[in-house]
Design an enzyme around this catalytic site. Sequence first.
Site, PDB file in Angstrom:
ATOM      1  N   ALA A  15      21.021  67.627  39.518  1.00  0.00           N
ATOM      2  CA  ALA A  15      19.684  67.378  40.061  1.00  0.00           C
ATOM      3  C   ALA A  15      19.687  67.462  41.585  1.00  0.00           C
ATOM      4  CB  ALA A  15      19.181  66.012  39.613  1.00  0.00           C
ATOM      5  N   PHE A 115      21.201  72.861  17.990  1.00  0.00           N
ATOM      6  CA  PHE A 115      21.590  71.555  18.504  1.00  0.00           C
ATOM      7  C   PHE A 115      20.681  70.508  17.889  1.00  0.00           C
ATOM      8  CE2 PHE A 115      23.536  68.765  21.583  1.00  0.00           C
ATOM      9  CZ  PHE A 115      24.712  69.422  21.873  1.00  0.00           C
ATOM     10  N   GLN A 242      20.656  55.385  25.472  1.00  0.00           N
ATOM     11  CA  GLN A 242      21.168  56.141  24.329  1.00  0.00           C
ATOM     12  C   GLN A 242      22.669  55.953  24.104  1.00  0.00           C
ATOM     13  OE1 GLN A 242      21.465  60.691  24.341  1.00  0.00           O
ATOM     14  NE2 GLN A 242      19.897  60.328  22.802  1.00  0.00           N
ATOM     15  N   HIS A 244      25.769  57.537  22.055  1.00  0.00           N
ATOM     16  CA  HIS A 244      26.196  58.715  21.301  1.00  0.00           C
ATOM     17  C   HIS A 244      27.080  58.197  20.170  1.00  0.00           C
ATOM     18  CE1 HIS A 244      27.877  62.572  20.285  1.00  0.00           C
ATOM     19  NE2 HIS A 244      27.094  63.166  21.153  1.00  0.00           N
ATOM     20  N   LEU A 254      33.743  61.192  24.967  1.00  0.00           N
ATOM     21  CA  LEU A 254      32.838  61.837  24.032  1.00  0.00           C
ATOM     22  C   LEU A 254      33.533  62.837  23.118  1.00  0.00           C
ATOM     23  CD1 LEU A 254      29.747  61.807  23.550  1.00  0.00           C
ATOM     24  CD2 LEU A 254      29.706  63.984  24.726  1.00  0.00           C
ATOM     25  N   GLU A 257      29.030  66.638  19.740  1.00  0.00           N
ATOM     26  CA  GLU A 257      28.239  66.786  18.532  1.00  0.00           C
ATOM     27  C   GLU A 257      28.727  67.991  17.717  1.00  0.00           C
ATOM     28  OE1 GLU A 257      24.426  65.220  19.566  1.00  0.00           O
ATOM     29  OE2 GLU A 257      23.495  66.864  18.474  1.00  0.00           O
ATOM     30  N   ARG A 288      21.008  61.163  17.186  1.00  0.00           N
ATOM     31  CA  ARG A 288      22.038  60.265  17.712  1.00  0.00           C
ATOM     32  C   ARG A 288      21.768  58.792  17.446  1.00  0.00           C
ATOM     33  NH1 ARG A 288      22.986  63.328  23.499  1.00  0.00           N
ATOM     34  NH2 ARG A 288      23.887  65.169  22.530  1.00  0.00           N
ATOM     35  N   HIS A 357      25.879  56.423  26.526  1.00  0.00           N
ATOM     36  CA  HIS A 357      25.895  57.828  26.909  1.00  0.00           C
ATOM     37  C   HIS A 357      24.852  58.226  27.938  1.00  0.00           C
ATOM     38  CE1 HIS A 357      26.916  61.960  26.389  1.00  0.00           C
ATOM     39  NE2 HIS A 357      25.747  62.304  25.925  1.00  0.00           N
ATOM     40  N   ARG A 399      16.543  60.664  24.189  1.00  0.00           N
ATOM     41  CA  ARG A 399      16.666  62.026  24.704  1.00  0.00           C
ATOM     42  C   ARG A 399      17.272  62.947  23.654  1.00  0.00           C
ATOM     43  NH1 ARG A 399      21.030  65.119  27.180  1.00  0.00           N
ATOM     44  NH2 ARG A 399      22.413  63.366  26.795  1.00  0.00           N
TER      45      ARG A 399
HETATM   46  C1  LIG Z   1      30.231  63.444  28.252  1.00  0.00           C
HETATM   47  C2  LIG Z   1      28.813  63.872  28.476  1.00  0.00           C
HETATM   48  C3  LIG Z   1      28.345  65.065  27.939  1.00  0.00           C
HETATM   49  C4  LIG Z   1      27.029  65.478  28.149  1.00  0.00           C
HETATM   50  N1  LIG Z   1      26.614  66.665  27.622  1.00  0.00           N
HETATM   51  C5  LIG Z   1      25.343  67.087  27.868  1.00  0.00           C
HETATM   52  C6  LIG Z   1      24.883  68.353  27.372  1.00  0.00           C
HETATM   53  O1  LIG Z   1      25.612  69.080  26.712  1.00  0.00           O
HETATM   54  N2  LIG Z   1      23.617  68.744  27.658  1.00  0.00           N
HETATM   55  C7  LIG Z   1      22.775  67.969  28.402  1.00  0.00           C
HETATM   56  O2  LIG Z   1      21.657  68.383  28.635  1.00  0.00           O
HETATM   57  N3  LIG Z   1      23.183  66.773  28.885  1.00  0.00           N
HETATM   58  C8  LIG Z   1      24.443  66.316  28.641  1.00  0.00           C
HETATM   59  N4  LIG Z   1      24.854  65.093  29.133  1.00  0.00           N
HETATM   60  C9  LIG Z   1      23.980  64.357  30.061  1.00  0.00           C
HETATM   61  C10 LIG Z   1      24.018  64.986  31.454  1.00  0.00           C
HETATM   62  O3  LIG Z   1      25.283  65.522  31.701  1.00  0.00           O
HETATM   63  C11 LIG Z   1      23.709  63.999  32.565  1.00  0.00           C
HETATM   64  O4  LIG Z   1      22.586  63.296  32.242  1.00  0.00           O
HETATM   65  C12 LIG Z   1      23.465  64.723  33.873  1.00  0.00           C
HETATM   66  O5  LIG Z   1      24.563  65.530  34.180  1.00  0.00           O
HETATM   67  C13 LIG Z   1      23.178  63.806  35.030  1.00  0.00           C
HETATM   68  O6  LIG Z   1      23.069  64.593  36.200  1.00  0.00           O
HETATM   69  P1  LIG Z   1      22.553  64.029  37.585  1.00  0.00           P
HETATM   70  O7  LIG Z   1      22.441  65.174  38.503  1.00  0.00           O
HETATM   71  O8  LIG Z   1      21.363  63.201  37.364  1.00  0.00           O
HETATM   72  O9  LIG Z   1      23.684  63.034  38.063  1.00  0.00           O
HETATM   73  P2  LIG Z   1      25.301  63.139  38.085  1.00  0.00           P
HETATM   74  O10 LIG Z   1      25.801  64.482  37.729  1.00  0.00           O
HETATM   75  O11 LIG Z   1      25.785  61.979  37.314  1.00  0.00           O
HETATM   76  O12 LIG Z   1      25.615  62.933  39.613  1.00  0.00           O
HETATM   77  C14 LIG Z   1      25.374  61.725  40.271  1.00  0.00           C
HETATM   78  C15 LIG Z   1      25.695  61.946  41.710  1.00  0.00           C
HETATM   79  O13 LIG Z   1      25.318  60.804  42.462  1.00  0.00           O
HETATM   80  C16 LIG Z   1      26.354  60.437  43.312  1.00  0.00           C
HETATM   81  N5  LIG Z   1      26.292  58.989  43.549  1.00  0.00           N
HETATM   82  C17 LIG Z   1      26.077  58.007  42.644  1.00  0.00           C
HETATM   83  N6  LIG Z   1      26.138  56.806  43.252  1.00  0.00           N
HETATM   84  C18 LIG Z   1      26.380  57.040  44.553  1.00  0.00           C
HETATM   85  C19 LIG Z   1      26.573  56.216  45.685  1.00  0.00           C
HETATM   86  N7  LIG Z   1      26.535  54.879  45.626  1.00  0.00           N
HETATM   87  N8  LIG Z   1      26.823  56.800  46.882  1.00  0.00           N
HETATM   88  C20 LIG Z   1      26.891  58.147  46.984  1.00  0.00           C
HETATM   89  N9  LIG Z   1      26.716  58.976  45.945  1.00  0.00           N
HETATM   90  C21 LIG Z   1      26.473  58.439  44.744  1.00  0.00           C
HETATM   91  C22 LIG Z   1      27.618  60.852  42.600  1.00  0.00           C
HETATM   92  O14 LIG Z   1      28.671  61.024  43.494  1.00  0.00           O
HETATM   93  C23 LIG Z   1      27.174  62.164  41.989  1.00  0.00           C
HETATM   94  O15 LIG Z   1      27.313  63.208  42.903  1.00  0.00           O
HETATM   95  C24 LIG Z   1      26.158  64.662  28.902  1.00  0.00           C
HETATM   96  C25 LIG Z   1      26.616  63.463  29.420  1.00  0.00           C
HETATM   97  C26 LIG Z   1      27.919  63.042  29.202  1.00  0.00           C
HETATM   98  C27 LIG Z   1      28.351  61.715  29.713  1.00  0.00           C
END
Ligand SMILES: Cc1cc2nc3c(=O)[nH]c(=O)nc-3n(C[C@H](O)[C@H](O)[C@H](O)COP(=O)(O)OP(=O)(O)OC[C@H]3O[C@@H](n4cnc5c(N)ncnc54)[C@H](O)[C@@H]3O)c2cc1C
Lengths: 586, 248
Positions: A15, A115, A242, A244, A254, A257, A288, A357, A399
């Site tokens: 994001a 999926f 959620q 898993h 994990l 699935e 899930r 999860h 989700r």
């Molecule tokens: C094992 C696993 C498998 C998954 N598989 C799927 C899938 O196949 N398909 C799907 O759609 N979703 C999947 N998900 C869900 C999805 O991966 C996550 O919801 C998503 O990647 C979150 O992305 P994000 O950009 O919001 O945050 P993240 O990628 O979690 O990044 C968070 C960022 O914030 C930073 N941050 C946090 N706190 C601080 C702080 N205090 N100071 C500075 N920086 C900070 C971290 O360093 C990091 O850079 C999966 C989740 C898991 C756990």
Amino acid sequence: MIHKFDVVIVGAGGAGLRAAVEIPKEYSCAVISKVFPTRSHTGTAQGGVCAALSNEEDDSWLNHAFDTVKGSDYLGDQDAIEIMCQDAPRAIIELEHMGMPFSRTPEGKIAQRKFGGHTKPENPNDPNSKRIPVKRACYSADRTGHVMLQTLYETCIKNQVNFFSEYFLTDLIIEDNTCKGVTALDIATSDIHVFHAKCVMFATGGYGRVYRITSNAHVGTGDGCALAYQAGLPLEDMEFYQFHPTGLWRLGILVSEAARGEGGILRNNKNEPIMEVYAPIVKDLAPRDMVSRAIISEIRAGRGILGSDGTYYINLDLTHLGKEVIDEKIPEITGFARTYLGVEPTKESVPIQPTAHYAMGGIPTNYDTEVLADHKGNTVKGFYAAGECACVSVHGANRLGTNSLLDLVVFGRRGGKKIAEFLKTADYTDFDSDPKERANSTLARLLNQAGNEKTSAIRRELQENMMEKCGIFRNEADLKQMKSIIKQLKQKYNNITVQDKGKVFNTDLLETIELANLLDIAEAINDSALNRTESRGAHDREDFPARDDKNWMKHTFIRKSSDGEETKIAYKKVVKTRFEPMERKY
Amino acid sequence: MIERNFKIWRGNSKGGDFVNYKISIDEGMVVLDALKLIQADQANDLGLRWNCKAGKCGSCSMEINGKPKLACMDRVTDYKEDSQITVRPVKTFPVIKDLVTDLSWNYEQNKRIPPFKPKPRENGAKYRMQQEDVDRVQEFRKCIECYLCQNVCHILRDQEKKNKFVGPRFMIRLASLEMHPLDTEDRIPAIKNEYGSGYCNITKCCTEVCPESIKITDNGIIPIKERVVDRFYDPVLKLFRVFSGSKK
Ligand SMILES: Cc1cc2nc3c(=O)[nH]c(=O)nc-3n(C[C@H](O)[C@H](O)[C@H](O)COP(=O)(O)OP(=O)(O)OC[C@H]3O[C@@H](n4cnc5c(N)ncnc54)[C@H](O)[C@@H]3O)c2cc1C
Ligand code: SF4
Ligand code: SF4
Ligand code: FES
């Protein structure tokens, strides 16, 4: 040190990076992350990212939207869901254009696979006909999130985004409903840096670490959500978390699935296939939340398998699939099972248990990622949030798999665009009080407080209790008890002694700050859950087992009371466009 | 419960030494678990990087009994019961504290590489690509940037050459761009002159340690060297071909 940037993005997962890509070059942009960007949690997502591309079979964005609404148990905001599903095909093509190597069909198109929860009507002319699974998930081998994260990171490098890696966010500065910047601690030196900004975006990810068994990495402590909450802002739908169904027993890692997709079967201590009872038609491929509940129900009924440490698990049986399928289609599972449990999946079952999860709840935003100051829809000037830390809400009460990666790129981009628009007229606003002083005094307090408590012990107590009392099944008595446990733990927190007084890579100190955040997140989850007297999606109240559309088609907005001692809850109506609530049956 | 002896390097950029720790471990613990346990009970100030605990994020690289490894994928019980387990930070990069090293040099190399430049899409049409052309790119994309390959590469261990050769990690990064079916940028002259492809003498040490089993040398570096040869000349590759008898 004081930095000035037009925009500061906290979080370098999918994001945050997608938003950064969207910021026009004429504006200065900093991305802060507590780990190196490519080590963010997005990198662990394997399954895929979905879009109705119709590459393998006929599909439409409306089918996708229908599934997402139904999957959300009708709590998702339908306007936002329509935006996401309609924009999905474009978002995928865009990633391909950035260089993301999606897996291909024989004709050379982007390949798609089935999926859980993604369907279309059997008869394309009759939207009410029986729904059948559809190939909608795009993927890059079993590394979709990892490859997406790397691709976005490299695009940011190309755009000369300024990265502050291994900087830990310590404060969010909001004065008079205007966001003015953040402070962060440089982990290598413990120096506090002030980031003065015209606007800030949080993309800090989820908070699985509030539970003991989780698939989330170490960093998943909900820092962004907690800081917003501590700043007096509301958090939305925190009760929806959620689980898993298939995490490795005791570890939570994990098991994808895909293991059940390939034909894996969940079995109890009598070797019975458990899902035949709970979901006779789709069985092990049920959504899930349902499979997770089935597993816990079996264990509670005494049909779990007793592990060496006195806890119970259920078996995931893959033995009938044969070595070839296991080695080729789900190789990682074998690696994990061997390394962590010493189990050989071709010959014996893999012990599993549900694992925390994904956070459906988070910082409330509108569909342009502007953070909401209240349940009436007013926004905070210059503050944005996207990704798992935000609640738009497209995922509602539950989700669907592969919808999160999509959420990241769709709303990350929308946020970037909105910020670019905002920056055309925005300016820096002076701080009323010195942010550096505030951050330093918090740190000094933590480093100087002395008592007999230990961060790791309090964290463990919190995580274990959350798992038991505020996890998959909930009821009033447990939640009330949890509420008082959280209160006690907050008291104990003030008696923690941070042993490491050093300045360089002081993880002891960082984990202590994270624990404060986890305690606040737990409070928000628990109080929201206590108030919602119905069962919907991931929120299951044993004392209120039915979904109650008459009273509960609304989002929870929880915030701290002004003295910080109690919580206050308000509600916001769910946005409905075209999908009428139906029973959620699979 | 079994007692185990660990010898962990403690120190900072100015120097340090090994310190002994004794802990009881559970069945199934990996070295990272053991280090976290030591950190929780005996050495709260032990510097350590980790995140996913699942071999996916590349944070926990270190040298365990002399072998470059991910601590989270290395079972303690795979070591002999009476043996001591020695843990030290990776050698090629400067120490910040204990097991944490300064990896910033690697991120600087990444910035030097000209980015992906796709060919234009024909009036908005979708691209077509064959899986076999994408396979290689996907293989290189498995890289989790643990930098274990950078750590073992003897060219990089020699500080003098660090500014002449980008190292195996970035050779496959370059390969993933050069082999991308849509990319149009020409990086071959720079691969020879700036990124130092000629320094690699195909010892394959990098491939041996890669936790993602990427065939760094065979699938990445050698084909890239071949592209360089097609345009320039690479004495090492020529010798390699003579001795390994490989064709082409
Ligand atoms: C094992 C696993 C498998 C998954 N598989 C799927 C899938 O196949 N398909 C799907 O759609 N979703 C999947 N998900 C869900 C999805 O991966 C996550 O919801 C998503 O990647 C979150 O992305 P994000 O950009 O919001 O945050 P993240 O990628 O979690 O990044 C968070 C960022 O914030 C930073 N941050 C946090 N706190 C601080 C702080 N205090 N100071 C500075 N920086 C900070 C971290 O360093 C990091 O850079 C999966 C989740 C898991 C756990
Ligand atoms: S093969 Fe080349 S890059 Fe790999 S370790 Fe040997 S010299 Fe270094
Ligand atoms: S190529 Fe392999 S060893 Fe090198 S950084 Fe990537 S994953 Fe690590
Ligand atoms: S902790 Fe992520 S690779 Fe070891």
